[in-house]
Scaffold this active site. Sequence first.
Site, PDB file in Angstrom:
ATOM      1  CG  ASP A 187     -13.819   1.074   8.979  1.00 47.40           C
ATOM      2  OD1 ASP A 187     -12.882   1.375   9.743  1.00 47.40           O
ATOM      3  OD2 ASP A 187     -13.870   1.426   7.785  1.00 47.40           O
TER       4      ASP A 187
ATOM      5  CE1 TYR B 158     -12.375   6.678   2.615  1.00 43.53           C
ATOM      6  CE2 TYR B 158     -12.202   9.056   2.948  1.00 43.53           C
ATOM      7  CZ  TYR B 158     -12.669   7.817   3.349  1.00 43.53           C
ATOM      8  OH  TYR B 158     -13.420   7.716   4.494  1.00 43.53           O
TER       9      TYR B 158
ATOM     10  CB  ALA C 139       2.302  -0.194  10.643  1.00 40.11           C
TER      11      ALA C 139
ATOM     12  N   GLY D 269       0.807  -1.221   0.000  1.00 36.57           N
ATOM     13  CA  GLY D 269       0.000   0.000   0.000  1.00 36.57           C
ATOM     14  C   GLY D 269       0.838   1.268   0.000  1.00 36.57           C
ATOM     15  CB  ILE D 270       0.344   4.500   1.795  1.00 36.62           C
ATOM     16  CG1 ILE D 270      -0.977   4.938   1.149  1.00 36.62           C
ATOM     17  CG2 ILE D 270       1.204   5.716   2.131  1.00 36.62           C
ATOM     18  CD1 ILE D 270      -1.871   5.779   2.067  1.00 36.62           C
TER      19      ILE D 270
ATOM     20  N   PRO E 260      -3.230  11.516   4.437  1.00 35.08           N
ATOM     21  CG  PRO E 260      -2.251   9.460   3.989  1.00 35.08           C
ATOM     22  CD  PRO E 260      -2.574  10.393   5.109  1.00 35.08           C
TER      23      PRO E 260
ATOM     24  CE1 TYR F 153      -7.079   3.862   9.747  1.00 40.39           C
ATOM     25  CE2 TYR F 153      -8.147   5.957   9.295  1.00 40.39           C
ATOM     26  CZ  TYR F 153      -7.185   5.018   8.988  1.00 40.39           C
ATOM     27  OH  TYR F 153      -6.331   5.235   7.941  1.00 40.39           O
TER      28      TYR F 153
ATOM     29  CD  GLN G  42     -15.994   8.104   6.973  1.00 38.83           C
ATOM     30  OE1 GLN G  42     -15.785   9.231   6.521  1.00 38.83           O
ATOM     31  NE2 GLN G  42     -17.027   7.376   6.584  1.00 38.83           N
TER      32      GLN G  42
HETATM   33  N1  CAA Z   1     -22.626   8.398   6.624  1.00 38.92           N
HETATM   34  C1  CAA Z   1     -23.884   8.272   7.075  1.00 38.92           C
HETATM   35  N2  CAA Z   1     -24.502   7.103   7.160  1.00 38.92           N
HETATM   36  C2  CAA Z   1     -23.846   6.011   6.766  1.00 38.92           C
HETATM   37  C3  CAA Z   1     -22.531   6.058   6.308  1.00 38.92           C
HETATM   38  C4  CAA Z   1     -21.928   7.331   6.232  1.00 38.92           C
HETATM   39  N3  CAA Z   1     -20.679   7.480   5.781  1.00 38.92           N
HETATM   40  N4  CAA Z   1     -22.113   4.814   6.019  1.00 38.92           N
HETATM   41  C5  CAA Z   1     -23.140   4.008   6.281  1.00 38.92           C
HETATM   42  N5  CAA Z   1     -24.186   4.725   6.730  1.00 38.92           N
HETATM   43  C6  CAA Z   1     -25.493   4.245   7.138  1.00 38.92           C
HETATM   44  C7  CAA Z   1     -26.007   3.178   6.197  1.00 38.92           C
HETATM   45  O1  CAA Z   1     -26.659   3.777   5.102  1.00 38.92           O
HETATM   46  C8  CAA Z   1     -26.942   2.408   7.096  1.00 38.92           C
HETATM   47  O2  CAA Z   1     -28.136   3.143   7.239  1.00 38.92           O
HETATM   48  P1  CAA Z   1     -29.556   2.408   7.468  1.00 38.92           P
HETATM   49  O3  CAA Z   1     -29.465   1.717   8.773  1.00 38.92           O
HETATM   50  O4  CAA Z   1     -30.545   3.530   7.437  1.00 38.92           O
HETATM   51  O5  CAA Z   1     -29.676   1.483   6.295  1.00 38.92           O
HETATM   52  C9  CAA Z   1     -26.177   2.455   8.428  1.00 38.92           C
HETATM   53  O6  CAA Z   1     -25.366   3.617   8.395  1.00 38.92           O
HETATM   54  C10 CAA Z   1     -25.190   1.329   8.632  1.00 38.92           C
HETATM   55  O7  CAA Z   1     -25.824   0.177   8.483  1.00 38.92           O
HETATM   56  P2  CAA Z   1     -25.371  -1.138   9.242  1.00 38.92           P
HETATM   57  O8  CAA Z   1     -25.738  -1.059  10.682  1.00 38.92           O
HETATM   58  O9  CAA Z   1     -25.896  -2.281   8.445  1.00 38.92           O
HETATM   59  O10 CAA Z   1     -23.793  -1.060   9.120  1.00 38.92           O
HETATM   60  P3  CAA Z   1     -22.785  -2.230   9.225  1.00 38.92           P
HETATM   61  O11 CAA Z   1     -22.679  -2.732  10.613  1.00 38.92           O
HETATM   62  O12 CAA Z   1     -23.059  -3.228   8.147  1.00 38.92           O
HETATM   63  O13 CAA Z   1     -21.434  -1.455   8.883  1.00 38.92           O
HETATM   64  C11 CAA Z   1     -19.951  -0.147   7.551  1.00 38.92           C
HETATM   65  C12 CAA Z   1     -21.195  -1.034   7.577  1.00 38.92           C
HETATM   66  C13 CAA Z   1     -18.792  -0.819   8.301  1.00 38.92           C
HETATM   67  C14 CAA Z   1     -20.249   1.179   8.205  1.00 38.92           C
HETATM   68  C15 CAA Z   1     -19.610   0.007   6.072  1.00 38.92           C
HETATM   69  O14 CAA Z   1     -20.631   0.778   5.476  1.00 38.92           O
HETATM   70  C16 CAA Z   1     -18.292   0.695   5.824  1.00 38.92           C
HETATM   71  O15 CAA Z   1     -17.260   0.038   5.819  1.00 38.92           O
HETATM   72  N6  CAA Z   1     -18.306   1.996   5.590  1.00 38.92           N
HETATM   73  C17 CAA Z   1     -17.105   2.725   5.230  1.00 38.92           C
HETATM   74  C18 CAA Z   1     -16.451   3.384   6.396  1.00 38.92           C
HETATM   75  C19 CAA Z   1     -15.261   4.131   5.859  1.00 38.92           C
HETATM   76  O16 CAA Z   1     -15.372   5.078   5.117  1.00 38.92           O
HETATM   77  N7  CAA Z   1     -14.072   3.701   6.228  1.00 38.92           N
HETATM   78  C20 CAA Z   1     -12.877   4.286   5.710  1.00 38.92           C
HETATM   79  C21 CAA Z   1     -11.967   3.189   5.263  1.00 38.92           C
HETATM   80  S1  CAA Z   1     -10.580   3.781   4.335  1.00 38.92           S
HETATM   81  C22 CAA Z   1      -9.545   4.384   5.468  1.00 38.92           C
HETATM   82  O17 CAA Z   1      -9.756   4.340   6.632  1.00 38.92           O
HETATM   83  C23 CAA Z   1      -8.281   4.996   4.922  1.00 38.92           C
HETATM   84  C24 CAA Z   1      -8.219   6.424   5.246  1.00 38.92           C
HETATM   85  O18 CAA Z   1      -7.446   6.818   6.128  1.00 38.92           O
HETATM   86  C25 CAA Z   1      -9.015   7.409   4.478  1.00 38.92           C
END
Ligand code: CAA
Length: 240
Positions: free
Chosen positions: A88, A179, A83, A13-14, A177, A147, A141
């Site tokens: 999430d 995304y 690292a 990765g990065i 960074p 995180y 986030q």
């Molecule tokens: N904002 C607002 N609402 C959100 C949302 C957001 N960003 N993401 C999800 N939701 C909502 C969904 O729409 C859903 O709504 P409903 O209940 O009304 O349907 C609810 O929140 C989540 O539903 P679940 O309870 O079913 O969620 P889950 O337990 O299945 O979890 C999750 C799902 C883990 C949140 C998944 O959506 C996910 O991975 N999201 C991404 C999170 C993210 O952006 N992580 C960053 C990773 S990259 C990184 O970290 C590198 C960096 O430094 C940038």
Amino acid sequence: MSKVALVTGGSRGIGAAISVALKAAGYVVAANYAGNDEAAAKFSTETGIKTWKWNVADYEASAAGIAAIEAELGPISVVVANAGITRDAPFHKMTPDQWKQVIDTNLTGVFNTVHPVWPGMRERKFGRVVVISSINGQKGQFAQVNYAATKAGDLGIIKSLAQEGARFNITANAVCPGYIATEMVMAVPEKVRESIIAQIPAGRLGEPEEIARCVAFLASDDAGFITGSTISANGGQFFV
Ligand code: CAA
């Protein structure tokens, strides 16, 4: 004598892009990794950069790994604490274990990485510390209470280290960074990822090399008066 740089999480990765950029800048690079032997072997074959295996969450293992690198390559003058992991979950579903794993790796891991090299940097009156934080430490986030806490914590670490290190010619800076096209971001559900990309004014994910170039600059002599600072590289998604 070449300067030695340590990059944690430096084989994928990065981190892999940072290792390669620092090697291109003339450093002898030691790339740490935690578990993926196959990826580390492939990385070493492709880049000629040697990898060293330990878990940054473990202080004793970090200190031993760093001692072994210094015995083989010489004193570390650049340390890149990169690292990191994600576990999430929306806060109401986040388990104490998900909290602890991320804190141990992403935050305590920075302490464990920098603390063993710090006395040598003070003695030699030179050092470059770069911590890879995140846009999500700046803005928070959804589903990343753990995180985001660690990545915001990184900024407190570098601002404090900057004050302690300045009179020893040690700088400490962070890169945040946005995304970036790595496995970590690709693990986000596709629909969520598409909605994230829609929020990036540049209209795309960043490339690991775009972060690596920030790190190479902060490590360079040109950046000697920059300390306690943060470079945000996020395609315009968030301004501090
Ligand atoms: N904002 C607002 N609402 C959100 C949302 C957001 N960003 N993401 C999800 N939701 C909502 C969904 O729409 C859903 O709504 P409903 O209940 O009304 O349907 C609810 O929140 C989540 O539903 P679940 O309870 O079913 O969620 P889950 O337990 O299945 O979890 C999750 C799902 C883990 C949140 C998944 O959506 C996910 O991975 N999201 C991404 C999170 C993210 O952006 N992580 C960053 C990773 S990259 C990184 O970290 C590198 C960096 O430094 C940038």
